[in-house]
Design an enzyme around this catalytic site. Structure first.
Site, mmCIF file in Angstrom:
data_model
loop_
_atom_site.group_PDB
_atom_site.id
_atom_site.type_symbol
_atom_site.label_atom_id
_atom_site.label_comp_id
_atom_site.label_asym_id
_atom_site.label_seq_id
_atom_site.Cartn_x
_atom_site.Cartn_y
_atom_site.Cartn_z
ATOM 1 N N GLN A 164 78.208 53.199 86.142
ATOM 2 C CA GLN A 164 79.000 52.061 85.699
ATOM 3 C C GLN A 164 79.017 51.943 84.181
ATOM 4 O O GLN A 164 77.986 51.925 83.561
ATOM 5 C CB GLN A 164 78.400 50.784 86.295
ATOM 6 N N GLY A 222 82.061 44.568 89.788
ATOM 7 C CA GLY A 222 81.456 43.256 90.015
ATOM 8 C C GLY A 222 79.977 43.214 89.772
ATOM 9 O O GLY A 222 79.282 42.315 90.262
ATOM 10 N N GLU A 223 79.464 44.171 88.955
ATOM 11 C CA GLU A 223 78.021 44.188 88.748
ATOM 12 C C GLU A 223 77.539 42.894 88.090
ATOM 13 O O GLU A 223 76.470 42.366 88.416
ATOM 14 C CB GLU A 223 77.617 45.389 87.898
ATOM 15 N N ARG A 269 78.797 39.946 88.448
ATOM 16 C CA ARG A 269 78.748 38.894 89.474
ATOM 17 C C ARG A 269 77.548 39.085 90.377
ATOM 18 O O ARG A 269 76.884 38.123 90.784
ATOM 19 C CB ARG A 269 80.031 38.909 90.314
ATOM 20 N N ARG A 308 89.854 43.091 82.340
ATOM 21 C CA ARG A 308 89.055 41.971 81.870
ATOM 22 C C ARG A 308 88.870 42.019 80.369
ATOM 23 O O ARG A 308 88.605 41.033 79.750
ATOM 24 C CB ARG A 308 87.691 41.977 82.549
ATOM 25 N N ALA A 309 89.005 43.166 79.799
ATOM 26 C CA ALA A 309 88.982 43.306 78.335
ATOM 27 C C ALA A 309 87.734 42.752 77.682
ATOM 28 O O ALA A 309 87.780 42.291 76.550
ATOM 29 C CB ALA A 309 90.222 42.630 77.726
#
Lengths: 276, 308
Positions: B64, B106-107, B109, B146-147
């Site tokens: 990731q 989604g790490e 989250r 998401r930038a």
């Protein structure tokens, strides 16, 4: 406290699965328990015994157990009240027939979990969930086992009824291994007992010798009032509450609840009083 | 002998066998599949690939790009999750070897949900064998949208994806729907020496400024200029000017009629006949010139004193 879910299962037909579900539900409801009946048999006998055959056939499949298997059901869609106060029903449907395939352990995940998903979603609204199954060990019965805490195996004290035991045990063991580790047989229940018949006495003796405490102390006797009650579309407690038949079911209900309580205690789960 | 005794004598063994005594139990396992027929059930459908997964069954993906999670940031999200629940499922895939669900997207989250004390998370499970690059593509697309990826992380991720897919920078930009220049500038960051990259990662130098530094010829010059930027708190424009001073490169003067661009190694490009000194006018002229030169056959360049 969340409901206990119990499947009534025997691959032998005519042993009293549906009848026991029906009458037991009535008795428990009369004792103010909130009951959810799940008619998991495509024959839908349990449903017909409550709603009548025409109404049962007229049901939109989307509002029956068939919808649970196709994975689209939201509980409110498939649960309905019945005329009996305290008993809700997931109606059976012949449209569930096509899901009842063999080798259920290899079936699509959604099929295996169809009932569990519904039960889990509504567990806290009931005290007991009773699931009636078809007389075979295909997908429908499998899904019921996946969704259940316990299994009750009704059988007549004769050879045909007994023959179903082994296969039921194998299915329970397999489900416990693959999908539902907590699953356990609550007990073997002798039904349609005619104690004066020697053959019944011998079979009952042998069963108790073989399985000891796993056999319910209570026997459900053969009694004319049982099918009569169903002809009136009522459970025995609502049809003839003071007869011998109703008393037998009451004793069964008490023993059932006691067994459940004792198992939960042994498993370290909160008992009814503690969890309230 | 009573009937019962007779039965006990002669048939109880059979009865016992029927009930399972001494019968070997076998597992009926075999493979098969059942297909679901029928599509009568309208309107509502459960998302089949969504599950509630125990949080301990979920692990982060070692590949990731996002590796930096500030505690404050996570805490805010954790508080929100504690109050309102996790509103958006995370995306995971099953890893048979590790026997865990690996986060595709989604790490952040997931980490926040753990902080919030959740024991289950709603996850969308990606089906099938997703190749590493596709997984990264998914992650990148989500993250780019998401930038808020750290610049160096983003640059590294661009490179990984380009290499995995064999894409040029231009192609990558097209695939991600971002500008060419964004990719070029990001890649330039990766060419910088470690010390400079560290400063960018630490937030001491802005990526745009670092890009200007990458125009310097030698790494030592880049490091030295980076230190100057930090010490003197130079803006991007100031840094750019400082770089031009050093290299003399890119110094351009343009006015109506004439522009001069001084390049490395004494090279100079002169444009005459311009309408004005605007950069876009000069660029347009240069592009035309490039096209023209690109069209020349290899050996046709005229050198002074040599025949074509």
């Amino acid at each position: 406290m969340a409901a206990v879910s119990i499947t009534l299962l025997n691959q032998k037909g005519g042993v009293g699965k549906t009848s026991t579900c029906h009458h037991l539900a009535g008795t428990l409801a009369a004792a103010c328990k909130r009951i959810l009946l799940v008619d998991n048999d495509p024959q839908a006998s349990l449903t017909q015994g409550l709603l009548g055959p025409q109404a049962t056939r007229d049901l939109d499949p989307a509002g029956t157990i068939a919808a649970a298997y196709s994975g689209v059901a939201v509980p409110e869609q498939v649960i309905r009240r019945t005329e009996i106060a305290g008993i809700d029903l997931v109606p059976g449907s012949r449209h569930a027939m096509k899901f009842n395939g063999p080798e259920p352990w290899a079936a699509d995940r959604d099929l295996q979990l169809g009932i569990r998903d519904i039960v889990e979603a509504v567990r806290d609204r009931y005290d007991l969930v009773l699931i009636d199954c078809p007389p075979n060990l295909h997908l429908c019965s499998w899904a019921a086992l996946v969704a259940s805490d316990f299994v009750v195996v009704p059988l007549q004290p004769e050879d045909y009824g007994s023959q179903g035991i082994i296969d039921v045990q194998e299915s329970v063991a397999l489900v416990a291994e693959l999908a539902n580790p907590g699953l356990a047989i609550l007990g073997y229940l002798i039904t349609m007992a005619q104690p004066r018949r020697s053959i019944h006495q011998m079979y009952e003796e042998t069963l108790r010798t073989q399985y000891g405490d796993d056999v319910f102390m209570t026997r459900v006797p053969h009694a004319a009032e049982f099918p009569e009650a169903i002809a009136y579309r009522k459970p025995i407690a609502q049809y003839k509450p003071r007869g011998a038949a109703a008393k037998a079911i009451k004793a069964l209900a008490e023993e059932l609840l006691a067994r459940v309580e004792s198992r939960r205690h042994r498993a370290g789960l909160p008992g009814e009083a503690e969890a309230a | 002998m009573s009937k019962l005794d007779e039965l006990r004598r002669g048939a109880a063994g059979n009865a016992a066998e029927s009930m399972g005594a001494g019968v070997v139990r076998r597992s009926p396992l075999e493979g098969a599949t059942v297909s679901i027929g029928g599509a009568r059930y309208k309107d509502l459908a459960k998302a089949r690939s969504a599950f509630e997964v125990p949080i301990d069954k979920i692990v982060p993906d070692p590949n990731q790009p996002r590796k930096v999670f500030t505690p404050e940031d996570l805490q805010d999200l954790a508080d929100s999750i504690r109050d309102r629940g996790l509103l958006q499922p995370i995306r995971v895939r099953w890893d048979e070897g590790r026997e865990r669900y690996i986060v595709i997207a989604g790490e952040r989250r997931w980490r926040a949900a753990r902080m919030a004390g959740l024991d289950r998370l709603t996850c969308v499970v990606a089906e099938g064998d997703m190749a590493e690059a596709e997984i990264l593509h998914d992650q990148l697309v989500e993250n780019c949208i998401r930038a808020d990826l750290q610049p160096i992380e983003q640059a590294e991720a661009f490179k990984v994806l380009m290499d995995a897919k064999g894409w040029s920078a231009a192609r990558l930009a097209e695939e991600l729907h971002i500008r060419d220049s964004t990719v070029f500038k990001a890649l330039a960051l990766l060419e910088l020496p470690r010390e400079v990259r560290a400063k960018v990662a630490a937030g001491e130098i802005k990526p745009a400024t670092a890009y200007e530094l990458s125009q310097l010829e030698h790494p030592e010059e880049q490091v030295a200029m980076a230190e100057r930027v930090v010490a003197e708190k130079l803006t991007r424009d100031q840094a750019a000017a400082a770089v031009r001073e050093k290299t003399g490169r890119g110094e351009a003067s343009g006015r109506k009629g004439r522009a001069e661009i001084r390049l490395e190694g004494g090279l100079k490009v002169t444009l005459s006949g311009l309408l004005d000194g605007q950069p876009k006018t000069i660029l347009a002229a240069l592009r035309q010139a490039m096209k023209a030169v690109q069209g020349w056959p290899q050996e046709a360049v005229r050198h002074d004193g040599e025949a074509a």
